[in-house]
Design an enzyme around this catalytic site. Structure first.
Site, PDB file in Angstrom:
ATOM      1  N   GLU A   1     -22.086 -31.588   5.781  1.00  0.00           N
ATOM      2  CA  GLU A   1     -22.899 -32.457   6.655  1.00  0.00           C
ATOM      3  C   GLU A   1     -24.360 -32.067   6.750  1.00  0.00           C
ATOM      4  OE1 GLU A   1     -20.857 -32.775  10.418  1.00  0.00           O
ATOM      5  OE2 GLU A   1     -19.293 -34.033   9.556  1.00  0.00           O
TER       6      GLU A   1
ATOM      7  N   GLU B   1     -13.043 -35.394   6.651  1.00  0.00           N
ATOM      8  CA  GLU B   1     -12.853 -35.303   8.101  1.00  0.00           C
ATOM      9  C   GLU B   1     -12.690 -36.708   8.664  1.00  0.00           C
ATOM     10  OE1 GLU B   1     -15.613 -32.920  10.421  1.00  0.00           O
ATOM     11  OE2 GLU B   1     -15.861 -31.503   8.780  1.00  0.00           O
TER      12      GLU B   1
END
Ligand code: BG6
Length: 473
Positions: free
Chosen positions: A162, A373
């Site tokens: 991320e 995720e």
């Protein structure tokens, strides 16, 4: 709709090292920046977490029982190179060999992430971490070692977790010296070094791993126009450019997104680049995108004179406690999507947004994807009989998986689905008050209790889903 997923589709879940392992100073590991940052949050710290470091065999056995065919975890840089320098910690190296072997023996494909926010603290002390370009050199040494070391056992690699979240929340994902805090250019400089680190790692996977595939896990958040006004549609395109495409264009096109980069230049925020950096990006192409998906936002045009503002975080779990959303003057203002329900931490729930995102990424870049995720954080309750009833998680995951299946039916290529998380772990924003796992870990923020594992209702639901390759959806 035929609910079956494609043949060979991998089912699993994810964790990250500093959130699940504990053993934060065991067997030669030294501190990471997250060990320090997390202590400031006022919830559980990283010392023990879910004690996965000592209980990984039991945890892998539970994954096997659920039927996992993949498991995405992260490797702790300071477990391998404790001070980020040249000295290797063999016990750390052995730990990941043992974990990977345990997974392979259980028929589970390991999907390691090289970096999940936990830079060795020594590198912050030495030169302010990712702010300094030396970080790329030190990361390269780490990536080179790790990829070579596990190359014969690991096919799928993920690089930097991320990057966009590291930029948006740069002072909680990094230790930032006070002198930099008023200088927002620094976060794009940090990101530039991460982009280089990502590309260098991709190249190494291609060099060392036979048939290896590599990609970055990005937090992909679709941003719809807040209204049907043209200005808001432009604001949504701007937000998408700066929050999503700024990263994806590097991964798949080898350069920063043009509109986003021009905006940063106009606002004196653009990173300093060296000649040859774009060649590094191009040499380090990605084979797939790893998508972390939780929610969606809207964007509207900014008011004249609006000041730059970062997004807040809901730390209390009381709905509406989020302190405000991002503003990029003359570019976009992020607003909540009022059409959607939200969790008690103000994360909107939008399964259609996942279908939209996968279709959009497929159309833009034509690459395969995996979900690394996707999950629902909630304060689960352990009942006296050892059961944990989490119908809300089952509902959340069912709807998101149906969205993925629809995207696949319309041509999107998906490798794997890894829910967040395999077992309960330390939430980055809410400690053990917010849980994501299929397996309940018996501890709270303040009390370690016995750390015993309990299967939640979602454990059995996921087991059946995997057994039928999605048909039980
Ligand atoms: C992702 C991170 O952004 O969100 C994870 O990669 C994190 O590390 C997850 O745990 C959920 O966020 P939170 O704050 O609820 O833990």
């Amino acid at each position: 709709m035929n609910k079956k997923f494609p043949e060979g589709f991998m089912w699993g879940a994810s964790t990250s090292a500093y959130q699940v392992e504990g053993a934060y100073l065991d067997d030669g590991k030294l501190l990471s920046q997250q060990d320090i940052l997390n202590k400031k949050e006022g919830f559980a710290d990283t010392t023990v977490c879910s004690d996965h470091y000592h209980r990984y065999k039991e945890d892998v056995a539970l994954m096997k029982e659920m039927g996992f065919s993949s498991y995405r975890f992260s490797i702790s840089w300071p477990r391998i190179f404790p001070d980020g320098g040249t000295k290797i910690n063999q016990k750390g190296v052995d730990f990941y060999h043992d974990l990977i072997d345990e997974l392979l023996n259980a028929g589970i494909e390991p999907i390691p992430t090289l970096y999940h926010y936990d830079m060795p603290l020594a590198l912050i002390e030495k030169y302010n971490g990712w702010i300094d370009r030396q970080s790329v050199v030190d990361f390269e040494r780490y990536a080179d070692f790790v990829i070579k070391e596990y190359a014969s056992k690991v096919k799928y690699w993920t690089t930097i977790n991320e990057q966009n979240i590291i930029v948006q929340y740069w002072d909680t994902k990094n230790i930032v010296d006070e002198k930099y805090l008023n200088n927002e250019q620094i976060k794009y400089q940090i990101n530039h070094h991460l982009s280089l680190a990502h590309a260098i790692a991709c190249k190494k996977v291609h060099d060392y791993v036979p048939n290896g595939m590599v990609g970055a896990p990005i937090d992909f958040t679709p941003i719809y126009p807040a209204t049907t006004k043209g200005e808001d549609a432009v604001a949504s395109a701007n937000a998408n450019a700066l929050r999503n495409l700024y990263y994806l264009d590097v991964y798949f096109k080898g350069h920063y997104n043009e509109a986003a980069f021009i905006y940063l230049q106009k606002n004196s925020l653009a990173p300093v680049m060296l000649p040859g950096d774009e060649e590094i990006f191009k040499d380090g192409y990605s084979d797939f995108l790893a998508v972390n998906y939780y929610s969606s936002y809207c964007a509207k045009a900014t008011q004249p004179g609006a000041k730059r503002r970062m997004s807040g975080v809901n730390l209390t779990g009381e709905k509406g406690a989020i302190s405000g959303y991002e503003i990029q003057p003359d570019f976009y203002e992020i607003v909540r999507n009022d059409n959607l329900e939200a969790t008690q931490w103000d994360w909107t729930i939008d399964p259609a947004g996942l279908e939209f995102s996968l279709r959009y990424i497929h159309d833009m870049y034509g690459v395969p994807m995996m979900i690394t995720e996707n999950g629902l954080g909630a304060p689960d309750i352990l009942e006296d009989d050892g059961s944990v009833h989490d119908p809300y998680r089952i509902e959340f995951l069912t709807k998101h998986l149906a969205a993925i299946k629809r995207a696949i039916d319309y041509g999107v290529s998906m490798i794997s689905y890894n829910a967040w998380t395999a077992i309960d772990l330390l939430s980055t924003s809410n400690g053990y008050k917010k849980r994501y796992g299929f397996v309940y870990v018996n501890r709270t923020d303040d009390d370690l209790k016995d750390l015993k594992r309990y299967k939640k209702d979602s454990f059995y639901w996921y087991q059946e889903l995997i057994r039928t390759n999605g048909e039980s959806l």
